[in-house]
Scaffold this active site. Structure first.
Site, PDB file in Angstrom:
ATOM      1  N   LYS A 181      16.713  -2.185  36.224  1.00 29.76           N
ATOM      2  CA  LYS A 181      18.118  -2.349  35.833  1.00 29.76           C
ATOM      3  C   LYS A 181      18.977  -1.740  36.934  1.00 29.76           C
ATOM      4  CE  LYS A 181      21.332  -1.961  31.999  1.00 29.76           C
ATOM      5  NZ  LYS A 181      22.359  -0.964  32.295  1.00 29.76           N
ATOM      6  N   CYS A 191      22.603   3.964  36.865  1.00 30.03           N
ATOM      7  CA  CYS A 191      23.406   5.084  36.368  1.00 30.03           C
ATOM      8  C   CYS A 191      24.432   5.514  37.416  1.00 30.03           C
ATOM      9  CB  CYS A 191      22.501   6.255  36.014  1.00 30.03           C
ATOM     10  SG  CYS A 191      23.398   7.617  35.246  1.00 30.03           S
ATOM     11  N   PRO A 229      19.547   1.273  27.575  1.00 32.45           N
ATOM     12  CA  PRO A 229      19.357   2.715  27.371  1.00 32.45           C
ATOM     13  C   PRO A 229      20.692   3.430  27.540  1.00 32.45           C
ATOM     14  CG  PRO A 229      17.924   1.855  29.112  1.00 32.45           C
ATOM     15  CD  PRO A 229      18.922   0.789  28.801  1.00 32.45           C
ATOM     16  N   GLY A 232      25.076  -2.701  25.868  1.00 35.38           N
ATOM     17  CA  GLY A 232      25.194  -1.247  25.855  1.00 35.38           C
ATOM     18  C   GLY A 232      26.309  -0.814  24.936  1.00 35.38           C
ATOM     19  N   ASP A 266      30.282  -6.020  29.424  1.00 32.45           N
ATOM     20  CA  ASP A 266      31.369  -6.634  28.642  1.00 32.45           C
ATOM     21  C   ASP A 266      30.881  -7.615  27.592  1.00 32.45           C
ATOM     22  OD1 ASP A 266      32.921  -5.116  30.272  1.00 32.45           O
ATOM     23  OD2 ASP A 266      33.895  -6.766  31.325  1.00 32.45           O
ATOM     24  N   ALA A 324      22.385   7.401  27.225  1.00 35.67           N
ATOM     25  CA  ALA A 324      22.099   8.827  27.070  1.00 35.67           C
ATOM     26  C   ALA A 324      22.705   9.366  25.783  1.00 35.67           C
ATOM     27  CB  ALA A 324      22.661   9.593  28.260  1.00 35.67           C
TER      28      ALA A 324
END
Length: 384
Positions: free
Chosen positions: A150, A108, A23, A236, A214, A25
């Site tokens: 996560k 986050c 996910p 990501g 990475d 933002a």
């Protein structure tokens, strides 16, 4: 060809290609998720949404968790610092059939989240972490919806939480745990600690463990699996401007050598489709869609010879027609530029001071002031 890994099992959900879109933002909305899914298999998670905003049925939060009919399974990432609100939000999603899988965000690192004790700051308060996870699992299980977690390694190297938090989450009944191999202090700087991911994999032999950090190419994903023994990977920033990375990942995990080497024409076509698909996502608001696509321009064109003047114009587009006209000026015969188009996307930045509530690190338990703060802290950080 023999597959490198078996399908990923998350509760009742079988993910044939053991890859998860992290996910992000303002990025992993329905338009971007669709582009990624068109290229390869995996589990595609929406942007983070806060429990409080969902319970209050705020329009933007309801938009964030909206899935198209062909998006199966529907995967929602939830952020919360309060067990009660977590339970209400999960119950709402289960009763209203809004999700097939719920992921809890404890990774986050942004200040507006950590200063409220949320995201990557929260597992330090291990009983609070346990309460949120157990509540989510209990409510989700009523609808047969699996819950995953996560997280990061910890707040900093002196306050690591990942092994303990992983075991607590397992004991609370989660279906899998994903670890980003960085601390909150690192933000996105430096390199991800794959050894920590291997350590968690070893500590949780009875639970799927996913590695994050990475993975810029299919080869990186294969190397992570080889080095850590994870059951799947979470991608990501590596797919920003490269939705075809999921095609490469599927090929790699199936033992095939095919990789996308997009020429400029393919990049332009994908960027344009992305912009077009954002318009219905923003309820027909073309200007809003164009404002959203601007952030993707530098990622899509990384390594391609697009002049600085044209790049500047592309990141100020207001209409689809303007975008089409600017893209039409490019030389579509330009081939794939090789290594220049690969590797990290965006700015990695440098380590940052982690903004935490007062006296957060003094104890693993909440004090009275922190309890009061948590009760009031469900600020609207949807997508944050």
């Amino acid at each position: 060809m023999n597959p490198v890994l078996p399908p990923l099992q998350i509760g009742p959900i079988t993910v044939d290609t053991p890859v998860v879109l992290a996910p992000m933002a303002g990025i992993t909305n329905t338009a971007f998720r669709r582009l990624c899914r068109e290229h390869g298999g995996g589990l595609y998670v929406n942007e983070m949404v806060t429990a409080r905003a969902l319970v209050e049925r705020r329009p933007e939060s309801l938009r964030i968790i909206k899935h198209e009919p062909d998006e199966v399974p529907r995967s929602v990432q939830l952020y919360s610092v309060d067990p009660v609100t977590t339970g209400q939000a999960v119950r709402m999603m289960v009763e209203e059939d809004r999700a097939d899988h719920i992921d809890l965000n404890f990774g986050c690192p942004v200040p507006k989240v950590t200063r409220k004790g949320g995201g990557s700051a929260l597992p330090w308060k291990i009983r609070l972490f346990e309460s949120i996870v157990a509540t989510a699992v209990r409510e989700a299980s009523r609808g047969g919806v699996p819950v995953t977690v996560k997280m990061r390694k910890g707040i900093d190297e002196d306050h690591l939480t990942f092994t303990e938090a992983g075991k607590v989450a397992r004991d609370a009944g989660v279906a899998a745990v994903a670890l980003h191999g960085r601390t909150a202090r690192q933000h996105y700087s430096g390199t991800a600690d794959w050894d920590a991911i291997a350590e968690l994999r070893e500590a949780l032999p009875d639970l799927p463990v996913l590695g994050n950090g990475d993975i810029w190419s299919a080869e990186d994903a294969l190397e992570m699996v080889r080095r850590t023994g994870v059951d799947g990977v979470v991608v990501g920033r590596g797919c920003q401007g490269r939705p075809w990375l999921f095609g490469d990942l599927q090929a790699a995990f199936e033992g095939r050598d095919e990789r996308h080497r997009p020429d400029l024409a393919m990049v332009v076509e994908t960027l344009l489709r992305h912009a077009q698909m954002l318009i219905p996502y923003f309820d027909g608001d073309e200007r809003k869609a164009m404002q959203d696509i601007r952030k993707h321009v530098s990622w899509y064109f990384k390594g391609y010879p697009v002049g600085s003047q044209l790049r500047t114009q592309l990141v100020t587009v207001e209409t689809l027609a303007q975008l089409q006209e600017l893209l039409g000026r490019l030389d579509h015969s330009i081939d794939y530029p090789g290594a220049d188009a690969e590797g990290p996307r965006g700015r990695a930045g440098s380590p940052k001071k982690v903004h935490l509530p007062e006296d957060w690190l003094v104890s693993r338990e909440l004090n009275e002031d922190q309890r009061e703060m948590i009760a009031a802290a469900e600020v609207d950080t949807s997508g944050g």
